[in-house]
Design an enzyme around this catalytic site. Structure first.
Site, short mmCIF file in Angstrom:
data_model
loop_
_atom_site.label_atom_id
_atom_site.label_comp_id
_atom_site.label_asym_id
_atom_site.label_seq_id
_atom_site.Cartn_x
_atom_site.Cartn_y
_atom_site.Cartn_z
N ASP A 105 0.10 -0.24 -7.75
CA ASP A 105 -0.88 -0.96 -6.95
C ASP A 105 -1.72 0.08 -6.22
OD1 ASP A 105 -2.27 -2.83 -5.45
OD2 ASP A 105 -0.50 -4.10 -5.16
N ASP A 116 -6.81 -3.20 -10.15
CA ASP A 116 -6.09 -2.18 -9.38
C ASP A 116 -4.57 -2.33 -9.47
OD1 ASP A 116 -5.81 -4.50 -7.78
OD2 ASP A 116 -5.49 -3.26 -6.03
N GLU A 117 -4.08 -3.07 -10.42
CA GLU A 117 -2.67 -3.38 -10.43
C GLU A 117 -2.16 -3.56 -11.85
OE1 GLU A 117 -0.16 -6.91 -8.57
OE2 GLU A 117 -2.00 -6.52 -7.48
#
Length: 508
Positions: free
Chosen positions: A11, A105-106
């Site tokens: 993350d 983003d993950e």
DNA sequence: TCTGGGGTCCTAGGACCC
DNA sequence: TCTGGGGTCCTAGGACCC
């Protein structure tokens, strides 16, 4: 559940805000808020400095401004974030063939499938090396969670934030979860949390104690049973690399509620065309057309229609959306309109009727043109964020949307802006959104700090610099100033220009 | 200045069919 | 002949996630 903590969850830390700080030296260490800057915008990401003021994701922008009046407020630059995300995902791909992106983003990574780690020590080493590589490649930090299941890996990365790594040894799951709030379990949101609380269940231990039958009674078969398993730390969901898209949709919230039926119809037509452009861009066609309407009072309804076969014809989708609109009472005003297509077919395929029609000639050219136009609209909308896209169309005309100061706290130069209506148009169609990159013939690279009253304020600085750059103000139509692409965050890095729509600033 | 945009999954009722 | 049972599709809404 596996014996070694070989499921990794990455993350990125405050991703959008961190990317902005990395590209704008004057914002480092300062509160930064990225999101829609229009009257109905919400926060997408707040930097850690801004979070100290209580600002967080999904918060209405007005509330954020009250809490952190001196923060820098920026419109999101999705093309830029996508480019950075691509670099990060590429690094993950080196660890394993099984990478499951959840957003820009993950992502989850199955280290076991990659054969790189078979025990805790190995997994930890891989995780730390990954964090170092991400920092070296993108200039940004990410947090890593390692565990024997997806659920625990995700909880671990949350625990690791910011800029850390947490590993949970398999076997410790139950003890670890027991004292935590039920809200820590994925799938338990505000509604389920309330529901459980009314039943006297607030912690994971309470869930276990309640037992499966009770949870099923409270929440229903599927939700209750899976929640019980999760509470025990049981989670066998595999990391899945490729998942087929199930639907494509676009929607717009208007700065001011729409009342005029003709105008509403026009917006639906535009949305339908944008939706089809995206559908085609992804190589799909679809069978079910969905119209979404949010009314003045925030009540939301959908109407859908399933065609006999999949289509990617702009005209067919548009007409379906128009029929659906006829079923909706819009008196009182409309806040949001959306058009979606689901029931996707893998490929652009044999909509025989549409094909026959196209070949027959009539409307074929018009349809194709409309699609292309919508495509261009998508690029701008994506880069500019919500308010930007809707400002002109909603005819807000009050100007506050067009100009917003993005200056950091105490910088002094932050311009308080009251944009005049029509400012953007006077600038020859160029619009200067806070945060967007520009280049001046003499002064070089910079970014828009604010605009309004026919002026645009630019801070001249580049990612490589360690000190804030200087600020200058220009007329919005200054011929020496032009929009430009983002600069790489690290030498030789990507810029976000590749394959992305040109970053044309538009009012936020 | 009260609430974005893009998704996924689940539930539930009715139609329709065997 | 007041009456079954299951399966699938469609529609609408809601919860949740980033």
């Amino acid at each position: 559940m596996r014996a070694a903590p070989t499921i990794l969850h990455l993350d990125m830390d405050a991703f959008f805000a961190a990317a902005e700080q990395a590209s704008k030296p004057s914002l480092r260490g300062k509160p930064v808020v990225v999101g829609g800057l229009g009257p109905r915008g919400v926060v997408a990401t707040a930097s850690y400095e801004a979070r100290r003021f209580g600002v967080h994701s999904a918060m209405p922008m007005g509330q954020a401004r009250r809490l952190a009046p001196n923060a820098a407020y920026l419109v999101p630059r999705f093309a830029f974030y996508r480019a950075i995300s691509g670099q990060v995902m590429e690094l993950l791909g080196r660890l394993s063939p099984l990478v499951e992106p959840l957003s820009l983003d993950e992502a989850f990574v199955d280290l076991e499938a990659g054969g790189l780690a078979e025990d805790s020590a190995g997994a930890r080493a891989v995780g730390e090396r990954l964090r170092a590589e991400i920092l070296a490649t993108t200039g940004l930090t990410g947090s890593v969670g390692l565990a024997g299941s997806k659920m625990l890996a995700k909880i671990a990365s949350e625990e690791a934030k910011p800029d850390g790594l947490v590993l949970y040894e398999p076997g410790t799951e139950r003890a670890l979860l027991a004292p935590r709030s039920v809200r820590i379990i994925p799938g338990v949101g505000p509604a389920t949390g309330d529901h459980l609380r009314r039943a006297g269940i607030t912690t994971v231990a309470d869930l276990v104690e309640a037992g499966e039958d009770e949870l099923v009674r409270i929440l229903g078969r599927s939700h209750g049973a899976s929640l019980f398993r999760m509470a025990l730390g049981h989670d066998d969901r595999p990391v899945v690399a490729e998942r087929d898209a199930k639907s494509v949709s676009v929607e717009d919230t208007f700065d001011i509620d729409l009342h005029d039926r003709l105008r509403i119809r026009l917006e639906v037509e535009r949305l339908a065309e944008r939706c089809v452009a995206r559908l085609r861009g992804s190589g799909h066609s679809g069978r079910t057309i969905v119209l979404k309407v949010r009314r003045y009072d925030f009540s939301t309804l959908t109407r859908s229609e399933t065609l006999r076969g999949p289509t990617d014809d702009p005209l067919v989708v548009r007409e379906a959306a128009e029929r659906l609109l006829e079923l909706v009472d819009t008196t009182g005003g409309v806040r949001l309109l959306g058009v979606g297509v689901s029931g996707l077919a893998d490929y652009t395929q044999e909509d025989l009727f549409a094909q026959a029609e196209a070949e027959a000639g009539a409307g074929a050219g018009a349809g194709a043109e409309a699609g292309a136009e919508a495509e261009a609209g998508v690029g701008v909308g994506a880069g500019a964020g919500v308010g930007a896209g809707t400002d002109a169309r909603a005819g807000a005309g009050r100007g506050t949307v067009g100009g917003a100061a993005a200056g950091p706290a105490g910088a002094g130069e932050a311009v308080e802006v009251v944009a005049a209506p029509g400012t953007a148009a006077e600038a020859g169609g160029r619009r200067w959104a806070p945060g967007h990159d520009v280049r001046h013939v003499v002064l070089g690279a910079g970014w828009v700090q604010g605009s309004g009253l026919g002026r645009v304020t630019v801070r001249f600085e580049e990612p490589g610099s360690t000190v804030p750059g200087r600020v200058r103000t220009f007329a919005v139509d200054d011929p020496e100033l032009e929009p430009s692409d983002p600069l790489p965050l690290v030498p030789g890095g990507v810029t976000g220009a590749e394959g992305a729509a040109p970053v044309t600033p538009s009012a936020g």
